[in-house]
Scaffold this motif. Structure first.
Motif, PDB file in Angstrom:
ATOM      1  N   LEU A 249      22.295  25.503   2.257  1.00  9.41           N
ATOM      2  CA  LEU A 249      22.095  24.063   2.409  1.00  9.41           C
ATOM      3  C   LEU A 249      20.765  23.637   1.814  1.00  9.41           C
ATOM      4  CD1 LEU A 249      23.419  23.672   6.064  1.00  9.41           C
ATOM      5  CD2 LEU A 249      24.654  23.229   3.923  1.00  9.41           C
ATOM      6  N   GLN A 250      20.724  23.456   0.522  1.00 13.22           N
ATOM      7  CA  GLN A 250      19.548  22.904  -0.130  1.00 13.22           C
ATOM      8  C   GLN A 250      19.994  22.010  -1.266  1.00 13.22           C
ATOM      9  OE1 GLN A 250      18.394  27.142  -1.265  1.00 13.22           O
ATOM     10  NE2 GLN A 250      17.449  26.014  -2.954  1.00 13.22           N
ATOM     11  N   ALA A 251      19.182  21.001  -1.543  1.00 16.68           N
ATOM     12  CA  ALA A 251      19.610  19.946  -2.460  1.00 16.68           C
ATOM     13  C   ALA A 251      19.533  20.353  -3.923  1.00 16.68           C
ATOM     14  CB  ALA A 251      18.767  18.695  -2.228  1.00 16.68           C
ATOM     15  N   GLY A 252      18.507  21.102  -4.294  1.00 10.34           N
ATOM     16  CA  GLY A 252      18.309  21.449  -5.695  1.00 10.34           C
ATOM     17  C   GLY A 252      18.662  22.885  -6.005  1.00 10.34           C
ATOM     18  N   LEU A 253      18.531  23.230  -7.277  1.00  5.41           N
ATOM     19  CA  LEU A 253      18.810  24.587  -7.729  1.00  5.41           C
ATOM     20  C   LEU A 253      17.548  25.439  -7.650  1.00  5.41           C
ATOM     21  CD1 LEU A 253      20.979  23.592 -10.802  1.00  5.41           C
ATOM     22  CD2 LEU A 253      21.808  24.854  -8.811  1.00  5.41           C
ATOM     23  N   ALA A 254      17.685  26.647  -7.134  1.00  7.88           N
ATOM     24  CA  ALA A 254      16.549  27.535  -6.905  1.00  7.88           C
ATOM     25  C   ALA A 254      15.945  28.019  -8.215  1.00  7.88           C
ATOM     26  CB  ALA A 254      17.001  28.731  -6.064  1.00  7.88           C
ATOM     27  N   VAL A 260      17.117  34.288 -13.678  1.00  6.59           N
ATOM     28  CA  VAL A 260      18.055  35.382 -13.934  1.00  6.59           C
ATOM     29  C   VAL A 260      18.576  35.362 -15.374  1.00  6.59           C
ATOM     30  CG1 VAL A 260      20.257  36.423 -13.292  1.00  6.59           C
ATOM     31  CG2 VAL A 260      18.676  35.672 -11.507  1.00  6.59           C
ATOM     32  N   PRO A 261      19.144  34.255 -15.852  1.00  7.03           N
ATOM     33  CA  PRO A 261      19.566  34.273 -17.264  1.00  7.03           C
ATOM     34  C   PRO A 261      18.381  34.373 -18.215  1.00  7.03           C
ATOM     35  CG  PRO A 261      19.899  32.098 -16.302  1.00  7.03           C
ATOM     36  CD  PRO A 261      19.552  33.008 -15.179  1.00  7.03           C
ATOM     37  N   GLY A 262      17.238  33.786 -17.839  1.00  7.98           N
ATOM     38  CA  GLY A 262      16.064  33.848 -18.697  1.00  7.98           C
ATOM     39  C   GLY A 262      15.551  35.251 -18.906  1.00  7.98           C
ATOM     40  N   MET A 263      15.769  36.129 -17.945  1.00 11.69           N
ATOM     41  CA  MET A 263      15.306  37.510 -18.048  1.00 11.69           C
ATOM     42  C   MET A 263      16.404  38.437 -18.573  1.00 11.69           C
ATOM     43  SD  MET A 263      15.337  38.481 -13.982  1.00 11.69           S
ATOM     44  CE  MET A 263      14.687  36.908 -13.494  1.00 11.69           C
ATOM     45  N   ASN A 264      17.462  37.853 -19.110  1.00 13.40           N
ATOM     46  CA  ASN A 264      18.599  38.608 -19.642  1.00 13.40           C
ATOM     47  C   ASN A 264      19.438  39.239 -18.538  1.00 13.40           C
ATOM     48  OD1 ASN A 264      19.951  39.256 -22.138  1.00 13.40           O
ATOM     49  ND2 ASN A 264      19.398  41.401 -21.806  1.00 13.40           N
ATOM     50  N   GLY A 265      19.407  38.620 -17.362  1.00 12.37           N
ATOM     51  CA  GLY A 265      20.270  39.070 -16.280  1.00 12.37           C
ATOM     52  C   GLY A 265      21.577  38.304 -16.266  1.00 12.37           C
ATOM     53  N   LEU A 266      22.526  38.821 -15.502  1.00 10.93           N
ATOM     54  CA  LEU A 266      23.814  38.145 -15.353  1.00 10.93           C
ATOM     55  C   LEU A 266      23.828  37.469 -13.986  1.00 10.93           C
ATOM     56  CD1 LEU A 266      27.271  39.333 -16.453  1.00 10.93           C
ATOM     57  CD2 LEU A 266      26.989  38.175 -14.277  1.00 10.93           C
ATOM     58  N   GLN A 267      23.890  36.152 -14.006  1.00 14.81           N
ATOM     59  CA  GLN A 267      23.797  35.377 -12.778  1.00 14.81           C
ATOM     60  C   GLN A 267      25.171  35.049 -12.204  1.00 14.81           C
ATOM     61  OE1 GLN A 267      21.534  31.426 -11.060  1.00 14.81           O
ATOM     62  NE2 GLN A 267      21.945  31.470 -13.247  1.00 14.81           N
ATOM     63  N   LEU A 268      25.312  35.317 -10.893  1.00 17.55           N
ATOM     64  CA  LEU A 268      26.488  34.925 -10.114  1.00 17.55           C
ATOM     65  C   LEU A 268      26.022  33.843  -9.149  1.00 17.55           C
ATOM     66  CD1 LEU A 268      27.288  38.615  -9.585  1.00 17.55           C
ATOM     67  CD2 LEU A 268      29.038  37.113 -10.528  1.00 17.55           C
ATOM     68  N   ILE A 269      26.423  32.605  -9.376  1.00 22.29           N
ATOM     69  CA  ILE A 269      25.852  31.470  -8.671  1.00 22.29           C
ATOM     70  C   ILE A 269      26.915  30.693  -7.914  1.00 22.29           C
ATOM     71  CG2 ILE A 269      26.003  30.017 -10.758  1.00 22.29           C
ATOM     72  CD1 ILE A 269      23.407  28.622  -9.797  1.00 22.29           C
ATOM     73  N   ASP A 270      26.514  30.035  -6.818  1.00 22.37           N
ATOM     74  CA  ASP A 270      27.438  29.335  -5.921  1.00 22.37           C
ATOM     75  C   ASP A 270      27.407  27.820  -6.080  1.00 22.37           C
ATOM     76  OD1 ASP A 270      24.908  28.914  -4.946  1.00 22.37           O
ATOM     77  OD2 ASP A 270      25.322  29.562  -2.899  1.00 22.37           O
ATOM     78  N   ARG A 271      26.772  27.303  -7.136  1.00 28.02           N
ATOM     79  CA  ARG A 271      26.595  25.860  -7.277  1.00 28.02           C
ATOM     80  C   ARG A 271      27.257  25.342  -8.563  1.00 28.02           C
ATOM     81  NH1 ARG A 271      22.093  23.612  -4.286  1.00 28.02           N
ATOM     82  NH2 ARG A 271      22.325  21.839  -5.675  1.00 28.02           N
ATOM     83  N   PRO A 272      28.324  24.534  -8.440  1.00 25.13           N
ATOM     84  CA  PRO A 272      28.973  23.981  -9.639  1.00 25.13           C
ATOM     85  C   PRO A 272      28.040  23.129 -10.494  1.00 25.13           C
ATOM     86  CG  PRO A 272      30.396  23.728  -7.719  1.00 25.13           C
ATOM     87  CD  PRO A 272      29.078  24.196  -7.212  1.00 25.13           C
ATOM     88  N   ASP A 273      27.005  22.515  -9.880  1.00 22.07           N
ATOM     89  CA  ASP A 273      26.102  21.674 -10.661  1.00 22.07           C
ATOM     90  C   ASP A 273      25.213  22.471 -11.610  1.00 22.07           C
ATOM     91  OD1 ASP A 273      24.925  22.650  -8.337  1.00 22.07           O
ATOM     92  OD2 ASP A 273      23.543  20.976  -8.133  1.00 22.07           O
ATOM     93  N   VAL A 274      25.353  23.800 -11.622  1.00 21.13           N
ATOM     94  CA  VAL A 274      24.658  24.602 -12.617  1.00 21.13           C
ATOM     95  C   VAL A 274      25.118  24.233 -14.029  1.00 21.13           C
ATOM     96  CG1 VAL A 274      26.311  26.524 -12.710  1.00 21.13           C
ATOM     97  CG2 VAL A 274      23.869  26.954 -13.140  1.00 21.13           C
ATOM     98  N   SER A 275      26.284  23.596 -14.122  1.00 19.34           N
ATOM     99  CA  SER A 275      26.824  23.211 -15.426  1.00 19.34           C
ATOM    100  C   SER A 275      25.950  22.175 -16.140  1.00 19.34           C
ATOM    101  CB  SER A 275      28.249  22.670 -15.277  1.00 19.34           C
ATOM    102  OG  SER A 275      28.261  21.514 -14.450  1.00 19.34           O
ATOM    103  N   GLU A 276      25.016  21.529 -15.414  1.00 20.17           N
ATOM    104  CA  GLU A 276      24.071  20.625 -16.067  1.00 20.17           C
ATOM    105  C   GLU A 276      23.146  21.396 -17.002  1.00 20.17           C
ATOM    106  OE1 GLU A 276      20.373  17.583 -14.925  1.00 20.17           O
ATOM    107  OE2 GLU A 276      21.665  18.369 -13.329  1.00 20.17           O
ATOM    108  N   PHE A 277      22.953  22.702 -16.720  1.00 18.61           N
ATOM    109  CA  PHE A 277      21.975  23.492 -17.458  1.00 18.61           C
ATOM    110  C   PHE A 277      22.584  24.645 -18.250  1.00 18.61           C
ATOM    111  CE2 PHE A 277      20.001  21.745 -13.625  1.00 18.61           C
ATOM    112  CZ  PHE A 277      19.001  20.981 -14.198  1.00 18.61           C
ATOM    113  N   TYR A 278      23.702  25.185 -17.772  1.00 17.75           N
ATOM    114  CA  TYR A 278      24.324  26.335 -18.419  1.00 17.75           C
ATOM    115  C   TYR A 278      25.836  26.135 -18.502  1.00 17.75           C
ATOM    116  CZ  TYR A 278      19.925  28.811 -17.495  1.00 17.75           C
ATOM    117  OH  TYR A 278      18.614  29.187 -17.452  1.00 17.75           O
ATOM    118  N   GLU A 279      26.433  26.768 -19.497  1.00 13.66           N
ATOM    119  CA  GLU A 279      27.885  26.720 -19.634  1.00 13.66           C
ATOM    120  C   GLU A 279      28.500  27.794 -18.736  1.00 13.66           C
ATOM    121  OE1 GLU A 279      31.301  27.270 -23.082  1.00 13.66           O
ATOM    122  OE2 GLU A 279      29.323  26.470 -23.644  1.00 13.66           O
ATOM    123  N   VAL A 280      29.274  27.325 -17.768  1.00 15.25           N
ATOM    124  CA  VAL A 280      29.889  28.243 -16.811  1.00 15.25           C
ATOM    125  C   VAL A 280      30.947  29.089 -17.517  1.00 15.25           C
ATOM    126  CG1 VAL A 280      31.331  28.391 -14.742  1.00 15.25           C
ATOM    127  CG2 VAL A 280      29.443  26.749 -14.840  1.00 15.25           C
TER     128      VAL A 280
END
Length: 336
Positions: A249-254, A260-280
């Motif tokens: 329960l938090q309003a913004g993205l952590a 994680v993607p910036g460090m060449n990691g593979l991110q598994l995320i629970d927020r659909p609004d991540v699509s504002e920044f990355y292609e799901v």
């Protein structure tokens, strides 16, 4: 011509203040950082425990003493640095004397909240008195603006200088961060499903010192490691088969949304609004249920060629758009 002097007053939290400072240094600022809640060295740490934390556990008002100390120290730093501009991050434990002194100096300043307002001691009335308020959540920035504040949306970011590519990979799904009930349930369910997991942080650690310093003994029965510095967290998440970003329960993205993607990691995320920044699906992976997460984890581990393509695409996008230098560029346009 000398560069303008910028003071950043920030929590010590994972050293993010230094990465933010570097973003502004790239803009030409002479940046100074003060961590208002830092206790460096064993003597300062002992004072924190004895004078502030322990009295609070006994029902005494140790917090007020800590706030007074933080305010006095911040005022001294403000005088010593004598900045041309000021960015205050969180800092809701600083007293009225600090804010009055800042206003009296008549220097441009901003208040940056990279967490929800409900986790701060501020009110919307207080925010209306600030010349500029920044929020990590679009919904909160819009709410503050509707309430009369000069509020702007500045999403979190990451520091590419800390993102060294790992020398080896594991087959683990990792989580680095604070221990909350929803995160415990998720990691336990993954573990029960046979997914190799590992958690990092003082709240997960089984080490006696970590149990004692958090005034608790019971810990989840999960493979766990102690707190690690931010640069090492970047390495751990980049080297894992997948890194979880569990919000709750938090309003913004952590921060880890970009780390994680910036460090060449593979991110598994629970927020659909991540699509504002990355292609799901091609730059990050989104899960909407536990069953979906388990299946994604299994595929990530079984198909490294597929997961590597997501890592590479996420890293390219992060470098191009989501560093703290990008955030500093936007913030630098907002001074009043």
């Amino acid at each position: 011509m000398s560069s303008k002097k910028l003071l950043i007053i920030s929590p010590a939290f994972h050293g993010y203040c230094y990465s933010i400072a570097d973003g502004f240094a790239q803009l030409g600022y002479d940046v100074h950082v003060h961590r208002y809640d830092a206790f460096d060295g064993w003597q300062a740490k002992l004072r924190n425990k004895v004078q502030y934390e322990f009295p609070s556990k006994l029902g005494l008002d140790g917090r007020k003493a800590a706030e007074r100390h933080a305010t006095i120290t911040a005022l001294r730093v403000l005088d010593e640095v004598n900045p041309d501009k000021l960015i205050v991050i969180k800092a809701d434990t600083l007293g009225e004397d600090f804010w009055q002194k800042v206003a009296d100096r008549k220097i441009p300043y901003m208040l940056w909240l990279y967490d929800d307002l409900k986790r701060h001691l501020y009110t919307e009335e207080f925010l209306r008195e600030m010349p500029v308020v920044l929020s990590y959540a679009r919904s909160e920035a819009e709410r503050f603006a509707a309430a009369g504040a000069n509020a702007h949306y500045i999403p979190n970011g990451y520091d590419p200088k800390l993102a060294q590519l790992p020398t080896h990979r594991t087959e683990e799904i990792v989580f680095v961060g604070s221990r909350y009930e929803n995160r415990v349930r998720m990691m336990e369910q993954l573990h029960a499903a046979g997914i190799p997991v590992r958690v990092y942080g003082r709240g997960w650690s089984h080490h006696p010192y970590d149990r004692l310093r958090m005034w608790e003994w019971k810990r989840p029965d999960l493979p766990a490691k102690r707190d690690i510095p931010l640069a090492q967290a970047y390495q751990v998440q980049a080297g894992a088969a997948g890194a979880l970003n569990i919000h709750g329960l938090q309003a913004g993205l952590a921060m880890r949304t970009f780390e994680v993607p910036g460090m060449n990691g593979l991110q598994l995320i629970d927020r659909p609004d991540v699509s504002e920044f990355y292609e799901v699906g091609s730059e990050v992976l989104l899960y909407t249920s536990m069953d979906e997460l388990i299946e994604l984890c299994r595929r990530v581990i079984a198909d490294p060629q597929w997961s590597d393509s997501i890592r590479e695409a996420g890293r390219r996008r992060s470098l191009a758009e989501h560093t703290f230098f990008h955030r500093a560029q936007k913030m630098d346009q907002l001074w009043v």
